[in-house]
Design a protein around this motif. Structure first.
Motif, PDB file in Angstrom:
ATOM      1  N   SER A 141       0.817  -1.223   0.000  1.00  0.00           N
ATOM      2  CA  SER A 141       0.000   0.000   0.000  1.00  0.00           C
ATOM      3  C   SER A 141       0.849   1.271   0.000  1.00  0.00           C
ATOM      4  O   SER A 141       0.330   2.370   0.179  1.00  0.00           O
ATOM      5  N   TRP A 142       2.183   1.127  -0.224  1.00  0.00           N
ATOM      6  CA  TRP A 142       3.044   2.306  -0.171  1.00  0.00           C
ATOM      7  C   TRP A 142       3.514   2.805  -1.537  1.00  0.00           C
ATOM      8  O   TRP A 142       4.304   3.747  -1.607  1.00  0.00           O
ATOM      9  N   ALA A 143       3.077   2.156  -2.617  1.00  0.00           N
ATOM     10  CA  ALA A 143       3.416   2.660  -3.962  1.00  0.00           C
ATOM     11  C   ALA A 143       2.430   3.781  -4.283  1.00  0.00           C
ATOM     12  O   ALA A 143       1.226   3.563  -4.256  1.00  0.00           O
ATOM     13  N   MET A 144       2.926   4.978  -4.545  1.00  0.00           N
ATOM     14  CA  MET A 144       2.024   6.123  -4.712  1.00  0.00           C
ATOM     15  C   MET A 144       2.197   6.799  -6.062  1.00  0.00           C
ATOM     16  O   MET A 144       2.238   8.028  -6.162  1.00  0.00           O
ATOM     17  N   LEU A 145       2.275   5.985  -7.105  1.00  0.00           N
ATOM     18  CA  LEU A 145       2.368   6.538  -8.458  1.00  0.00           C
ATOM     19  C   LEU A 145       1.130   7.362  -8.772  1.00  0.00           C
ATOM     20  O   LEU A 145       1.200   8.374  -9.477  1.00  0.00           O
ATOM     21  N   HIS A 146      -0.026   6.916  -8.256  1.00  0.00           N
ATOM     22  CA  HIS A 146      -1.283   7.615  -8.559  1.00  0.00           C
ATOM     23  C   HIS A 146      -1.289   9.037  -7.978  1.00  0.00           C
ATOM     24  O   HIS A 146      -1.871   9.942  -8.567  1.00  0.00           O
ATOM     25  N   VAL A 147      -0.603   9.237  -6.838  1.00  0.00           N
ATOM     26  CA  VAL A 147      -0.556  10.580  -6.242  1.00  0.00           C
ATOM     27  C   VAL A 147       0.260  11.511  -7.144  1.00  0.00           C
ATOM     28  O   VAL A 147      -0.123  12.652  -7.397  1.00  0.00           O
ATOM     29  N   PHE A 148       1.393  10.983  -7.658  1.00  0.00           N
ATOM     30  CA  PHE A 148       2.229  11.783  -8.561  1.00  0.00           C
ATOM     31  C   PHE A 148       1.449  12.108  -9.842  1.00  0.00           C
ATOM     32  O   PHE A 148       1.502  13.232 -10.347  1.00  0.00           O
ATOM     33  N   PHE A 149       0.697  11.109 -10.350  1.00  0.00           N
ATOM     34  CA  PHE A 149      -0.088  11.318 -11.565  1.00  0.00           C
ATOM     35  C   PHE A 149      -1.144  12.410 -11.344  1.00  0.00           C
ATOM     36  O   PHE A 149      -1.364  13.260 -12.208  1.00  0.00           O
ATOM     37  N   LEU A 150      -1.754  12.401 -10.168  1.00  0.00           N
ATOM     38  CA  LEU A 150      -2.746  13.426  -9.826  1.00  0.00           C
ATOM     39  C   LEU A 150      -2.071  14.801  -9.806  1.00  0.00           C
ATOM     40  O   LEU A 150      -2.613  15.780 -10.337  1.00  0.00           O
TER      41      LEU A 150
END
Ligand SMILES: [Zn+2]
Length: 203
Positions: A141-150
């Motif tokens: 649950s610590w991969a945050m590619l989606h946050v960077f994409f946002l």
């Protein structure tokens, strides 16, 4: 008779483990929480998706994602460029967060999922794979590619008011990498992997 138990993650009730057919879900009779789900062809699908993610990893982080033309000057930026800009600006904590959550952890997750699925497929599971899968479980649950994409989406939207913005091939690669990261989470059947690891004579 098998003594294997299945625990409810919400209320901790224990039930005798049953073998689920593909796409079948085991729900806790007491609280209704999902305890296990048999995902169809989990190992092969995760192997293919994690490999695709690994192939898109280097282009996804190093190729320019967005370009902008402002007063005749053109500039483009990739994820790695963002990291160096943060370092040059001495935002070290933010740069560390960006490196960990969008580069290091997604890469380790994809590599671990690929390595474990390959070992299970070739029936070469050892004690090392058990450690690898524990780390995958921890990092899941610590991969945050989606946050960077946002963040990129908001930046492009704002920048478009002032400059001529172009979307580059790096963005397509990054979206592919993001999709593979999400799909790996969806296709990898943790229950099946734990079972395969437990059943292996080398573990
Ligand atoms: Zn329950």
């Amino acid at each position: 008779m098998s003594h294997e138990k299945l625990a409810c993650p919400r209320c901790d009730a224990l039930y005798p483990a049953i073998k689920l057919a593909d796409k079948q879900i085991a729900l806790c009779p007491r609280c209704g929480c999902k305890m296990a789900e048999a995902k169809a062809d989990s190992i092969n699908r995760t192997l293919a998706i994690s490999l695709a993610g690994l192939l898109m990893f280097i282009p996804g982080i190093s190729m320019p994602m967005v370009g902008a033309t402002l007063v005749g000057q053109y500039a483009e930026v990739s994820l790695i460029d963002c990291l160096f800009v943060l370092l040059r600006s001495e935002f070290f904590i933010v740069a560390l967060g960006l490196f960990l959550f969008t580069i290091a952890i997604p890469l380790i997750r994809l590599l671990t999922a690929f390595y474990i699925c390959l070992a299970i497929k070739r029936n070469r599971v050892t004690h090392t794979h058990l450690q690898f899968f524990r780390s995958y479980h921890f990092l899941d649950s610590w991969a945050m590619l989606h946050v960077f994409f946002l963040g990129i989406s908001v930046a492009v939207y704002k920048l478009a008011e002032y400059a001529d913005v172009s979307l580059n091939i790096g963005l397509a690669m990054f979206i592919g990498l993001l999709l593979c990261s999400i799909l790996t989470h969806l296709t990898l059947d943790h229950h099946t992997v734990w079972q395969k690891l437990e059943q292996s004579p080398n573990v």
